[in-house]
Every structure is written in structure tokens, then in C-alpha cells.
Enzyme design. Structure first.
Site, PDB file in Angstrom:
ATOM      1  N   ILE A 159       0.878  -1.176   0.000  1.00 40.00           N
ATOM      2  CA  ILE A 159       0.000   0.000   0.000  1.00 40.00           C
ATOM      3  C   ILE A 159       0.913   1.223   0.000  1.00 40.00           C
ATOM      4  O   ILE A 159       1.651   1.458   0.949  1.00 40.00           O
ATOM      5  CB  ILE A 159      -1.004  -0.034   1.173  1.00 40.00           C
ATOM      6  CG1 ILE A 159      -1.973   1.147   1.105  1.00 40.00           C
ATOM      7  CG2 ILE A 159      -0.332  -0.155   2.522  1.00 40.00           C
ATOM      8  CD1 ILE A 159      -3.195   1.000   2.006  1.00 40.00           C
ATOM      9  N   GLU A 160       0.886   1.960  -1.104  1.00 37.94           N
ATOM     10  CA  GLU A 160       1.898   2.984  -1.344  1.00 37.94           C
ATOM     11  C   GLU A 160       1.317   4.396  -1.359  1.00 37.94           C
ATOM     12  O   GLU A 160       0.320   4.661  -2.027  1.00 37.94           O
ATOM     13  CB  GLU A 160       2.605   2.702  -2.679  1.00 37.94           C
ATOM     14  CG  GLU A 160       3.720   3.667  -2.999  1.00 37.94           C
ATOM     15  CD  GLU A 160       4.562   3.246  -4.200  1.00 37.94           C
ATOM     16  OE1 GLU A 160       5.380   4.063  -4.646  1.00 37.94           O
ATOM     17  OE2 GLU A 160       4.399   2.102  -4.684  1.00 37.94           O
TER      18      GLU A 160
END
Length: 201
Positions: A159-160
Site C-alpha cells: 500500500i503505497e
């Protein structure tokens, strides 16, 4: 203190109980340094994973090779690619291709880590190279992507560049192993780059 390479089952069992460390390494020297420093997991280019010296340098690190999906090809190409890396002792593979491709890999028993939030290869869909999940609508779309990965059989998801409260809330609501990159302290794993850790910038 002696340690051994974790399995997917080990990592899943520790969700919510401890946070893992992950580092992007691209050389054997960085890999060996990560092993000696006690880093839990590494993200690596496939060619490093295929180096026969890989496990000599890092016998106890959980290794996740990956590359952009458009460089690999179709779902069939991805399966062949993943089998080759699995044979070379990869513990999971990174895949930001379609959910159908992720399902193909999972159906073959290959642990897969997907990608949500800012996905560089798909950034045009989320407005370019900037934070994702800053509105309720955008945050819900990230959660929907996580649910799609769950349904496809993924083991985890990176999850960026997502606000820390959003990333923490999503991580707490999924069985996926959530690898945070610029997403605050509330995920299951913190992803850093060797260049940043070693001050090579």
C-alpha cells in the site's frame, strides 16, 4: 539470536502482533547487509533472485522478486515466470497485473503480493505520482482493491503513498499482509529502500 526464514503461514500468524521490515535491494552486497542487519524481507529484481549465490548471502530472509507486469506479459507468462523464481527459492512474488492474473498464480500455489494506492505503472488512473486515498471516495476504492486481492487469493498487498490513518484502517480490516510504503506506521510491514537506509543519496 538464531533465526530462520519465515513462511507465509508464520507471517500470517503474526498479523497484528508484530511489524516486519522489508528493504529493496539490488546487489548481493546490499542483500548480505540486510541479512546481517536482521531485515525480515527483501524486495529484489528477478535477476538477483536467480543468482545462485542468493541464499548463501541471505539464508534467512523472506524474498519477494518483482518487476512491472507489462515486462512479463500474459497470465501464462506470469505463471512461468513465477515458477522459475519459486524454484530459485523465492518466497512470494510481486504482481500488479490483473486480479485474474493474481488468481492464476494463487491457484498454482504461488504466494502473491499485490499493489494498491499509488501504483507507479498505473498512476495515470489515480492522477499521477501523488498520494492516493486523501478523500473518502478514494479511500473506499483502495479498500475495494484490497477486497479484490483477497478474493483472488493474494497473500498480501503493498500500500503505497496513502495517508497513515487510511492505511492503518485498511490493514486492520483485511486478512492480507499489508506492506506500507510511505503509508505510516499502521501496516504489517515497513518497506524501505537500501539507498535511504544506507544514506546513498
Amino acid at each position: 539470536m538464531p533465526r530462520s526464514r519465515p513462511t507465509v503461514a508464520d507471517i500470517r500468524a503474526m498479523k497484528g502482533r508484530r511489524q516486519y521490515t522489508m528493504m529493496r535491494v539490488v546487489t548481493l552486497e546490499e542483500l548480505a547487509a540486510a541479512e546481517q542487519a536482521g531485515i525480515d524481507m527483501v524486495s529484489v529484481p528477478p535477476e538477483l533472485m536467480l543468482d545462485p549465490r542468493f541464499r548463501e548471502a541471505a539464508p534467512d530472509i523472506f524474498a519477494v522478486p518483482g518487476m512491472n507486469f507489462y515486462e512479463i506479459g500474459t497470465a501464462d507468462d506470469f505463471v512461468r515466470w513465477a515458477f522459475r523464481l519459486h524454484k530459485a527459492s523465492a518466497d512470494a512474488v510481486y504482481c500488479s497485473a490483473s486480479y485474474a492474473t493474481v488468481k492464476r498464480l494463487a491457484d498454482e500455489g504461488i504466494p502473491v503480493i499485490g499493489h494498491v494506492g499509488l501504483v507507479p505503472s498505473k498512476a495515470t488512473w489515480t492522477g499521477g505520482f501523488k498520494a492516493v486515498g486523501k478523500t473518502a471516495e478514494s479511500a473506499v476504492r483502495i479498500l475495494q482493491a484490497v477486497r479484490a486481492y483477497e478474493a483472488a487469493g493474494a497473500f498480501g498487498a503493498e500500500i503505497e503513498v496513502v495517508p497513515d490513518r487510511v492505511a492503518a484502517a485498511i490493514s486492520a480490516r483485511t486478512s492480507l499482509f499489508m506492506v506500507g510504503m510511505g503509508a505510516g506506521p499502521g501496516c504489517d510491514c515497513q518497506y524501505l529502500f537500501a539507498e535511504d537506509v544506507l544514506g546513498m543519496n
